[in-house]
Design an enzyme around this catalytic site. Structure first.
Site, PDB file in Angstrom:
ATOM      1  N   ASP A  64      -8.234   0.048  14.231  1.00 53.33           N
ATOM      2  CA  ASP A  64      -6.936  -0.590  14.026  1.00 53.33           C
ATOM      3  C   ASP A  64      -6.951  -1.144  12.598  1.00 53.33           C
ATOM      4  OD1 ASP A  64      -4.480  -2.046  14.528  1.00 53.33           O
ATOM      5  OD2 ASP A  64      -5.740  -3.845  14.647  1.00 53.33           O
ATOM      6  N   ASN A  87       1.731   1.615   4.469  1.00 49.82           N
ATOM      7  CA  ASN A  87       0.988   0.357   4.421  1.00 49.82           C
ATOM      8  C   ASN A  87      -0.518   0.596   4.547  1.00 49.82           C
ATOM      9  OD1 ASN A  87       3.496  -0.815   4.385  1.00 49.82           O
ATOM     10  ND2 ASN A  87       3.438  -1.512   6.514  1.00 49.82           N
ATOM     11  N   ASP A 109      -4.190  -3.733  11.038  1.00 52.62           N
ATOM     12  CA  ASP A 109      -3.733  -5.114  10.875  1.00 52.62           C
ATOM     13  C   ASP A 109      -4.532  -6.064  11.757  1.00 52.62           C
ATOM     14  OD1 ASP A 109      -1.597  -4.628   9.013  1.00 52.62           O
ATOM     15  OD2 ASP A 109      -0.636  -3.549  10.662  1.00 52.62           O
ATOM     16  N   LYS A 157      10.148  -3.099  12.859  1.00 51.44           N
ATOM     17  CA  LYS A 157      11.573  -2.942  13.220  1.00 51.44           C
ATOM     18  C   LYS A 157      11.820  -3.546  14.603  1.00 51.44           C
ATOM     19  CE  LYS A 157      11.489   1.645  12.498  1.00 51.44           C
ATOM     20  NZ  LYS A 157      10.260   1.919  11.764  1.00 51.44           N
ATOM     21  N   THR A 166      -0.131   0.511  14.483  1.00 50.24           N
ATOM     22  CA  THR A 166       1.304   0.439  14.687  1.00 50.24           C
ATOM     23  C   THR A 166       2.061   0.368  13.366  1.00 50.24           C
ATOM     24  OG1 THR A 166       1.053  -0.603  16.808  1.00 50.24           O
ATOM     25  CG2 THR A 166       3.033  -1.140  15.649  1.00 50.24           C
TER      26      THR A 166
END
Ligand code: XBP
Ligand code: MG
Length: 260
Positions: free
Chosen positions: A12, A131, A14, A57, A126
């Site tokens: 992952d 990014n 973040d 979003k 996600t």
């Protein structure tokens, strides 16, 4: 009994590879709100609540519908969300390009060791693909993008974490079974996702996720550890180690190997 060999590590991003939420994404959301004249400021505490929803979003829509309400928002807010989110991504990647967010302790060390030992690497996140590439580029250098065989990110799957889809996608892209991999996560939504895909999961917590429920994690640590900065074990068996290296990963993998 089936014994499988550890072949790949799936990270992952973040909260796990870097502490990006509080001082990265949150700042970028606020900059986008300012740019569009939206009267929102997500402070550190409110952002912690908003992290219940993954996806930028989706998070903005959740804030409008469930948390702050739609007072003072433009009438077409829902339609504006993709554009607002694109602005947020621009602010975020600009922030990263200035070197604002370092990788967490032990991440570079473990990646280098894993590559040297022939383990394959992937990302399952996600966040928006740009990014991820910005973070890898600005922390590890341009070559790092090649180290990760698959970067599974963002809207590539319709159902974001806690659904297992993003991990399923990464496994399929690598033609590996979950028993051949280990996942690295930092949050409840993250482990729900990796477990839904059948992956043994190591957790490194951060300030936002310290009190999450990590039931079923192979191990819960404060970070991956460095030679001069040993990790603290919050749950699970560290097999006498004080940093996460390939030897500990092999032991954790063996301990959790599926029997069939
Ligand atoms: C990360 C997310 C992302 C980021 C923001 O969760 O939920 O939405 O907060 O990125 P995880 P975007 O670590 O579980 O993958 O705004 O690009 O969605
Ligand atoms: Mg995370």
């Amino acid at each position: 009994m089936k014994n499988t060999t550890l072949k790949a590590l799936i990270f992952d991003v973040d909260g796990t590879m870097a502490d990006t939420e509080r001082d990265g994404h949150r700042i970028a959301f606020n900059a986008a709100f300012d740019e569009y004249g939206i009267d929102w400021h997500w402070d550190v505490e409110l952002y912690g609540k908003l992290l219940a929803v993954t996806g930028g979003k989706e998070r903005m829509r959740y804030c409008a519908s469930d948390l702050l309400g739609s007072d003072n928002l433009p009438e077409n807010f829902d339609d504006l969300v993709p554009e607002l989110h694109a602005a947020k991504t621009r602010h975020y990647t600009e922030l990263l390009s200035g070197g604002a967010i370092p990788l967490r302790p032990g991440v570079v060390r473990l990646i280098n060791e894993a590559l040297a030992k022939g383990l394959r690497l992937a990302v399952a996140t996600t966040t928006t693909p740009e990014n991820v590439t910005a973070l890898l580029r600005h922390t590890l250098g341009n070559d790092a993008l090649k180290w990760f065989e698959v970067i599974a990110a963002g809207d590539i799957v319709p159902a974001k974490k806690p659904a297992g889809d993003i991990y399923d996608y990464a496994l399929k892209a690598m033609s590996l079974s979950p028993e051949q991999c280990l996942a690295f996560e930092d949050s409840r939504n993250g482990i729900l996702s990796s477990q839904a895909a059948g992956l043994t999961t190591l957790i490194t917590v951060n300030d936002y996720t310290r009190n999450d429920d990590f039931s079923g994690a192979a191990i819960v640590l404060d970070h991956l550890g460095e030679p001069d900065q040993p990790f603290n074990v919050l749950a699970g068996n560290a097999h006498g180690h004080n940093l996460v290296d390939c030897e500990l990963l092999a032991e954790i993998h063996a301990e959790h190997s599926v029997t069939a």
